[in-house]
Every structure is written in C-alpha cells, then in structure tokens.
Design an enzyme around this catalytic site. Structure first.
Site, mmCIF file in Angstrom:
data_model
loop_
_atom_site.group_PDB
_atom_site.id
_atom_site.type_symbol
_atom_site.label_atom_id
_atom_site.label_comp_id
_atom_site.label_asym_id
_atom_site.label_seq_id
_atom_site.Cartn_x
_atom_site.Cartn_y
_atom_site.Cartn_z
ATOM 1 N N ASN A 9 0.861 -1.191 0.000
ATOM 2 C CA ASN A 9 0.000 0.000 0.000
ATOM 3 C C ASN A 9 0.893 1.236 0.000
ATOM 4 O O ASN A 9 1.475 1.582 1.030
ATOM 5 C CB ASN A 9 -0.893 -0.060 1.262
ATOM 6 C CG ASN A 9 -1.739 1.185 1.421
ATOM 7 O OD1 ASN A 9 -1.839 2.011 0.505
ATOM 8 N ND2 ASN A 9 -2.360 1.326 2.586
ATOM 9 N N TRP A 10 0.995 1.863 -1.165
ATOM 10 C CA TRP A 10 1.920 2.997 -1.283
ATOM 11 C C TRP A 10 1.352 4.270 -0.662
ATOM 12 O O TRP A 10 2.056 5.255 -0.506
ATOM 13 C CB TRP A 10 2.259 3.250 -2.755
ATOM 14 C CG TRP A 10 3.005 2.123 -3.425
ATOM 15 C CD1 TRP A 10 3.393 0.923 -2.866
ATOM 16 C CD2 TRP A 10 3.468 2.089 -4.795
ATOM 17 N NE1 TRP A 10 4.050 0.153 -3.786
ATOM 18 C CE2 TRP A 10 4.115 0.844 -4.985
ATOM 19 C CE3 TRP A 10 3.390 2.977 -5.863
ATOM 20 C CZ2 TRP A 10 4.681 0.482 -6.215
ATOM 21 C CZ3 TRP A 10 3.953 2.617 -7.089
ATOM 22 C CH2 TRP A 10 4.591 1.387 -7.257
ATOM 23 N N LYS A 11 0.067 4.272 -0.358
ATOM 24 C CA LYS A 11 -0.595 5.452 0.231
ATOM 25 C C LYS A 11 -0.355 6.679 -0.652
ATOM 26 O O LYS A 11 -0.335 6.561 -1.872
ATOM 27 C CB LYS A 11 -0.131 5.646 1.681
ATOM 28 C CG LYS A 11 -0.252 4.350 2.489
ATOM 29 C CD LYS A 11 -0.065 4.541 3.971
ATOM 30 C CE LYS A 11 -0.218 3.203 4.678
ATOM 31 N NZ LYS A 11 -0.165 3.286 6.125
ATOM 32 N N HIS A 95 -9.570 1.017 4.626
ATOM 33 C CA HIS A 95 -8.296 1.196 5.330
ATOM 34 C C HIS A 95 -8.524 2.157 6.499
ATOM 35 O O HIS A 95 -9.319 3.087 6.395
ATOM 36 C CB HIS A 95 -7.238 1.755 4.367
ATOM 37 C CG HIS A 95 -5.875 1.756 4.994
ATOM 38 N ND1 HIS A 95 -5.476 2.735 5.864
ATOM 39 C CD2 HIS A 95 -4.845 0.875 4.906
ATOM 40 C CE1 HIS A 95 -4.240 2.458 6.282
ATOM 41 N NE2 HIS A 95 -3.843 1.338 5.712
ATOM 42 N N GLU A 97 -6.951 4.557 7.579
ATOM 43 C CA GLU A 97 -6.742 5.982 7.275
ATOM 44 C C GLU A 97 -7.964 6.566 6.571
ATOM 45 O O GLU A 97 -8.267 7.754 6.711
ATOM 46 C CB GLU A 97 -5.451 6.150 6.455
ATOM 47 C CG GLU A 97 -4.229 5.947 7.349
ATOM 48 C CD GLU A 97 -2.997 5.399 6.669
ATOM 49 O OE1 GLU A 97 -2.913 5.419 5.421
ATOM 50 O OE2 GLU A 97 -2.101 4.930 7.402
ATOM 51 N N GLU A 165 -5.418 -5.018 10.471
ATOM 52 C CA GLU A 165 -4.408 -3.998 10.742
ATOM 53 C C GLU A 165 -4.758 -3.266 12.037
ATOM 54 O O GLU A 165 -5.622 -2.373 12.029
ATOM 55 C CB GLU A 165 -4.357 -2.986 9.600
ATOM 56 C CG GLU A 165 -4.004 -3.607 8.260
ATOM 57 C CD GLU A 165 -3.449 -2.559 7.312
ATOM 58 O OE1 GLU A 165 -2.287 -2.692 6.941
ATOM 59 O OE2 GLU A 165 -4.168 -1.607 6.969
ATOM 60 N N GLY A 171 2.398 2.242 10.793
ATOM 61 C CA GLY A 171 3.384 3.310 10.668
ATOM 62 C C GLY A 171 4.085 3.675 11.964
ATOM 63 O O GLY A 171 4.763 4.703 12.037
ATOM 64 N N SER A 209 3.289 -2.107 10.364
ATOM 65 C CA SER A 209 4.725 -2.150 10.653
ATOM 66 C C SER A 209 5.384 -3.484 10.307
ATOM 67 O O SER A 209 6.274 -3.951 11.022
ATOM 68 C CB SER A 209 4.989 -1.776 12.123
ATOM 69 O OG SER A 209 4.609 -0.432 12.361
ATOM 70 N N GLY A 230 2.849 -1.140 4.301
ATOM 71 C CA GLY A 230 2.836 0.273 3.940
ATOM 72 C C GLY A 230 4.258 0.765 3.683
ATOM 73 O O GLY A 230 4.810 0.595 2.599
ATOM 74 N N GLY A 231 4.863 1.358 4.717
ATOM 75 C CA GLY A 231 6.172 2.004 4.570
ATOM 76 C C GLY A 231 7.212 1.146 3.856
ATOM 77 O O GLY A 231 7.902 1.627 2.941
HETATM 78 P P1 PGA Z 1 2.806 0.307 7.614
HETATM 79 O O1 PGA Z 1 1.352 0.507 6.970
HETATM 80 O O2 PGA Z 1 3.384 -0.959 7.067
HETATM 81 O O3 PGA Z 1 3.569 1.526 7.211
HETATM 82 O O4 PGA Z 1 2.604 0.214 9.105
HETATM 83 C C1 PGA Z 1 0.504 -0.590 6.788
HETATM 84 C C2 PGA Z 1 -0.802 -0.137 6.186
HETATM 85 O O5 PGA Z 1 -1.319 0.926 6.560
HETATM 86 O O6 PGA Z 1 -1.372 -0.815 5.308
#
Ligand code: PGA
Length: 249
Positions: A9-11, A95, A97, A165, A171, A209, A230-231
């Site tokens: 997930n590149w956000k 998600h 977010e 999640e 994050g 994470s 994500g990251g």
């Molecule tokens: P993260 O994000 O790996 O940066 O914690 C995961 C996500 O939000 O899908």
C-alpha cells in the site's frame, strides 16, 4: 494455508516518476516462481501507467479506494469500474486511514466492497482496533463488528481478502505480540467461516509495521496468509524481502 499474498500500500507516495521507478525495480527483481502473489496499490494518478508496465508480469495492481457508484456526480471520486478500466484488478476498502480521515463507517465500506465485486475487482477489506479499544479489551468485538458490517453478501474467497491492521501498529514500528496476532486471526477466520460460504479459504493478511526483519515471524502465525505492507513497500528490496520471508516461514 492459502497461497501467500504480499500487498504493498503505497498510500500518498510514489505518485509519479518515483512510482514508475519503484514498479520497474519490482519487475527487475521479483521472484518468478509464482509461489507468492504480489500486488501493489499505487496512487490513482499513476495507476494506469503502472498497470501497463506490470501487465502479464505476475504483479497485480489495485486502487486504494473506490466510490460505491459506478459513475455520477461525485466530485473527486473514482469508481471501481474506472479502476478496472485503467488496468486494476484489486482495490482496498476501509483502510483505517480512510475510516479515520474521511469518517468512513462499515456501511460505506460494505458498499465499496460491493462495488468492487460488481466491477470484477478483488477487494481487500481492512479491519482493526484502535489502541483504546485494545486497552479496553474490545479487540475481538471490534473485529466481529467490522467484519459483519463491512463484508457484503457477494464476498467469497476469489474476490475478497481481509486485512487485519491494528490501527496503533500502522506506521509506528510497533506490532502486537505473536499470540495476539494468532488470537485475532483465529477470531477473524471463525467469523468468516460462520458468515460466508468459503470463508475458510478467504485470505487474511496481517498489516501494521511489517518489515523484512519481523516478516518471517508474523507470516508463520496460523491463519496469517500474507501481509499488507505500507512504509516498507516503498522500497523494492524491502518489499521483496518480505515476500521472500513467506517462503521461509
Ligand atoms: P505500515 O502501513 O506498514 O507503514 O505500518 C501498513 C498499512 O497501513 O497498510
């Protein structure tokens, strides 16, 4: 266990030339044995170009969100049909977010998942508790409620993936203990089995994470069928190291 799925997930990152470079780097070093399914979720602006680049190369492409309607007066939104036409085979829904930043509730997430299925996309429906909910001992109740509310009747193993999640792990560099991950995934599995035909085969990803150094342990937990990253998905080597950890776990 199902075939593992590692999703990136590149956000709101890598939305231009940097996204194309990242896709090229994945293409150059991806495993070609097909033992792990890979999919990336780039920003919508660059999705069509990345889908063109990755077409037929064994890496899926998805949108990060979609509107429930197929078209209409919805300024700034994208439909699942538009994503499919641009070359996407996947979409995220719910998600945390989106749930937090845009006030999305379970009803809306379910409608988005229905739209994804209507358009022929695989929908990754995200669920997870906040830190307060965990501290109050409500984690499993929250997961039951979110799955019941967010998963449409159209869901089955071929068109739906659940991503667990924990909101407080996204994050932050913090992850739940492996026992907590196992408890949550077992609960999600039981909930899916009781609600959905084929719920036993729906893949359940862990997200929050995930890094190359913790991936093997997380992916070895029962009912963890892959990861939503994500990251660490913004670096091709890290993302592919996480995919490699599936095979070692
Ligand atoms: P993260 O994000 O790996 O940066 O914690 C995961 C996500 O939000 O899908």
């Amino acid at each position: 266990m199902q075939k593992p799925l590692i999703a990136g997930n590149w956000k709101m990152n890598a939305g231009g030339a940097d996204g194309l470079a990242l896709a090229r780097a994945l293409l150059a070093s991806r495993p070609e044995d097909g033992a792990v399914d890979l999919v990336v979720f780039p920003p919508a602006l660059v999705l069509a170009r990345i889908a063109g680049l990755l077409e037929g190369q064994g890496i899926g492409v998805g949108g990060q969100d979609c509107h429930p309607a197929s078209s209409g007066a919805h300024t700034g939104d994208l439909s699942a049909e538009m994503l499919a036409e641009a070359g996407a085979g996947w979409v995220l829904a719910g998600h945390s977010e989106r749930r937090q930043d845009h006030g999305e509730g379970d009803d809306l997430v379910r409608a988005k998942a229905e739209a994804a299925h209507r358009a022929g996309l695989v929908c990754v429906i995200c669920v997870g508790e906040t830190e307060c909910e965990r501290d109050r001992g409500e984690t499993l109740d929250v997961l039951s409620r979110q799955i019941a509310g967010s998963t449409p009747p159209s869901a089955g193993p071929l068109n739906t993936v659940i991503a667990y999640e924990p909101v407080w792990a996204i994050g932050t560099g913090r992850t739940p203990g492996l026992d907590d991950v196992a408890e949550a995934h077992a609960h999600i599995r039981a909930t899916l089995e009781s609600r959905i035909r084929g719920g036993k085969e729906i893949r359940i990803l862990y997200g929050g994470s995930v890094k190359p150094d913790n991936a093997a342990a997380l992916l070895a937990v029962a009912d963890v069928d892959g990861a939503l990253v994500g990251g660490a998905s913004l670096d091709a080597a890290s993302f592919l190291a996480i995919a490699g950890a599936c095979l070692r776990s």
